[in-house]
Design a protein around this motif. Structure first.
Motif, PDB file in Angstrom:
ATOM      1  N   LYS A   1       0.816  -1.287   0.150  1.00 35.19           N
ATOM      2  CA  LYS A   1       0.002  -0.129   0.063  1.00 35.19           C
ATOM      3  C   LYS A   1       0.987   1.116  -0.176  1.00 35.19           C
ATOM      4  CE  LYS A   1      -3.744   2.299   2.586  1.00 35.19           C
ATOM      5  NZ  LYS A   1      -2.845   3.483   3.099  1.00 35.19           N
ATOM      6  N   LYS A   2       1.833   1.079   0.980  1.00 34.08           N
ATOM      7  CA  LYS A   2       2.946   2.482   0.892  1.00 34.08           C
ATOM      8  C   LYS A   2       3.351   2.487  -0.513  1.00 34.08           C
ATOM      9  CE  LYS A   2       2.061   3.762   5.136  1.00 34.08           C
ATOM     10  NZ  LYS A   2       2.923   3.568   6.071  1.00 34.08           N
ATOM     11  N   GLY A   3       3.967   1.640  -1.129  1.00 32.87           N
ATOM     12  CA  GLY A   3       4.561   1.398  -2.390  1.00 32.87           C
ATOM     13  C   GLY A   3       6.128   1.730  -2.264  1.00 32.87           C
ATOM     14  N   ASN A   4       6.613   1.799  -1.192  1.00 32.93           N
ATOM     15  CA  ASN A   4       8.007   2.188  -1.211  1.00 32.93           C
ATOM     16  C   ASN A   4       8.684   0.858  -1.105  1.00 32.93           C
ATOM     17  OD1 ASN A   4       7.526   4.861  -0.997  1.00 32.93           O
ATOM     18  ND2 ASN A   4       7.172   4.732   1.218  1.00 32.93           N
ATOM     19  N   LEU A   5       8.866   0.045  -2.313  1.00 28.31           N
ATOM     20  CA  LEU A   5       9.134  -1.280  -2.359  1.00 28.31           C
ATOM     21  C   LEU A   5      10.666  -1.244  -1.746  1.00 28.31           C
ATOM     22  CD1 LEU A   5       7.070  -2.988  -4.988  1.00 28.31           C
ATOM     23  CD2 LEU A   5       6.568  -2.581  -2.691  1.00 28.31           C
ATOM     24  N   ASP A   6      11.576  -0.414  -1.980  1.00 27.09           N
ATOM     25  CA  ASP A   6      12.909  -0.340  -1.855  1.00 27.09           C
ATOM     26  C   ASP A   6      13.608  -0.019  -0.413  1.00 27.09           C
ATOM     27  OD1 ASP A   6      13.720  -1.203  -4.508  1.00 27.09           O
ATOM     28  OD2 ASP A   6      13.427   0.795  -5.158  1.00 27.09           O
TER      29      ASP A   6
ATOM     30  N   LYS B   1      12.998  -9.723  -1.699  1.00 24.54           N
ATOM     31  CA  LYS B   1      13.433 -10.175  -3.188  1.00 24.54           C
ATOM     32  C   LYS B   1      12.193 -10.518  -3.653  1.00 24.54           C
ATOM     33  CE  LYS B   1      16.193 -12.750  -6.267  1.00 24.54           C
ATOM     34  NZ  LYS B   1      17.646 -13.646  -6.427  1.00 24.54           N
ATOM     35  N   ILE B   2      11.558 -11.638  -3.062  1.00 25.84           N
ATOM     36  CA  ILE B   2      10.268 -12.168  -3.481  1.00 25.84           C
ATOM     37  C   ILE B   2       9.167 -11.114  -3.526  1.00 25.84           C
ATOM     38  CG2 ILE B   2       8.273 -13.924  -2.912  1.00 25.84           C
ATOM     39  CD1 ILE B   2      10.427 -15.587  -1.724  1.00 25.84           C
ATOM     40  N   LEU B   3       9.033 -10.442  -2.521  1.00 23.26           N
ATOM     41  CA  LEU B   3       7.934  -9.193  -2.494  1.00 23.26           C
ATOM     42  C   LEU B   3       7.987  -8.349  -3.627  1.00 23.26           C
ATOM     43  CD1 LEU B   3       7.792  -8.489   1.382  1.00 23.26           C
ATOM     44  CD2 LEU B   3       6.422 -10.017  -0.052  1.00 23.26           C
ATOM     45  N   LYS B   4       9.320  -7.771  -3.971  1.00 21.22           N
ATOM     46  CA  LYS B   4       9.571  -6.913  -4.911  1.00 21.22           C
ATOM     47  C   LYS B   4       9.191  -7.493  -6.438  1.00 21.22           C
ATOM     48  CE  LYS B   4      13.069  -4.031  -5.214  1.00 21.22           C
ATOM     49  NZ  LYS B   4      14.198  -3.539  -5.249  1.00 21.22           N
TER      50      LYS B   4
END
Length: 318
Positions: A43-48, A124-127
């Motif tokens: 939801k936040k979108g800050n995947l890094d 890594k999987i989530l991204k």
């Protein structure tokens, strides 16, 4: 004490690699917390970002806690940070079977904010998220048993295919979350775990599952689940009727058109014809106590929408 609230439904596109994982040592509350942490991450979108933040009040709301349980939540998050699990048991996508903790760490900071982070392997999987399943997390909080929540997650992705394929019983036990030293006798496993789990999934969720067993010699060696989507209820379709077709989920568009057709036809009928239609329906189903009970509970139009559109179509729309 559970709050009497109806929070807005949460949808999580969860990577299948961490749906099909060994849940033997994961408690029900821990799976709920993990799913909420994943939902917030996307939801936040800050995947890094290595560190993620979520308000504790959000966790309390969707866990349906009436008062603060911060210490309890932090304790279970700590357990997730030390619990090593095996993921991707069905070997989906690019990732192979692997091991990881589900959290790298967590702490409560000022102003009711929880900071947390995932392990590098999990991030890594989530991204990547090349294969995922859309889960209704609000519905998942209604399950009383971790077995039911796990069976639901592991089966719902197969609803379009119609079945899960064959799972070895040893694999099934891991997916369901049954520990190695529990219910070694299959009859006890079936009576104490499988049967009540299927009942709860079928009662609460939007799908129905039915088990089929395969034997090797005299021993049950594999299980497969037939998975079907339930017809949407009137409560599900009511808000859909207020939207243009273009804004309706694909899975509900056909039901919306069915409902509109039923309502239009019934509304255009003269009252005597409506009464005749009801009499025909009652005559056709008077010997079926289940149908008659549902008819009395839900009313004629509502019941046709949910259960007997085929009858209406054959008698009236042809």
């Amino acid at each position: 004490m559970v709050e009497q609230i109806n929070p807005k439904p949460l949808q999580l596109k969860k990577p299948v690699q961490i749906i099909h994982m060994d849940s033997s040592n994961i408690k029900h509350i821990q799976k709920k917390l993990l799913n909420l942490a994943l939902w917030n991450y996307y939801k936040k979108g800050n995947l890094d970002d290595e560190i993620q933040t979520i308000e504790l009040r959000v966790l309390h709301k969707y866990l349906r806690y009436q008062k603060s349980h911060n210490d309890y939540i932090l304790k279970e998050l700590k357990n997730l940070a030390v619990l090593m699990v095996e993921w991707n048991l069905l070997e989906d996508g690019k990732a192979r079977v692997g091991f990881t903790t589900l959290l790298a760490g967590a702490e409560i900071v000022d102003n009711g904010i929880l900071e947390y982070s995932f392990s590098p392997q999990l991030r890594k999987i989530l991204k990547d998220r090349d294969i995922y399943q859309n889960l209704n997390l609000t519905l998942s909080t209604l399950f009383d048993s971790k077995y039911s929540a796990n069976l639901y997650e592991n089966c719902v992705r197969f609803v379009e295919i119609g079945n899960t394929g064959w799972w070895e019983i040893s694999l099934f036990r891991k997916l369901l979350g049954v520990k190695a030293n529990q219910y070694a006798d299959f009859k006890r496993l079936k009576d104490k775990v499988i049967a009540p789990t299927i009942e709860e999934v079928n009662r609460i969720s939007e799908i129905t599952v039915k088990e089929i067993y395969r034997r090797t010699g005299r021993k049950v060696s594999h299980v497969r689940f037939e998975v079907k989507r339930k017809p949407p209820s009137v409560e599900t379709l009511a808000p859909v009727m207020m939207k243009p077709v273009g804004e309706v989920d694909d899975s509900l568009k056909f039901e919306k058109m069915q409902l509109e057709k039923i309502i239009d036809v019934i509304n255009e009928m003269p009252i005597p014809d409506r009464e005749k239609l009801v009499k025909r329906f009652l005559a056709d189903h008077k010997k079926n106590p289940i149908i008659m009970s549902m008819y009395r509970k839900e009313g004629f139009t509502a019941f046709l929408v949910q259960q007997r559109f085929d009858w209406f179509e054959e008698r009236v729309l042809k």
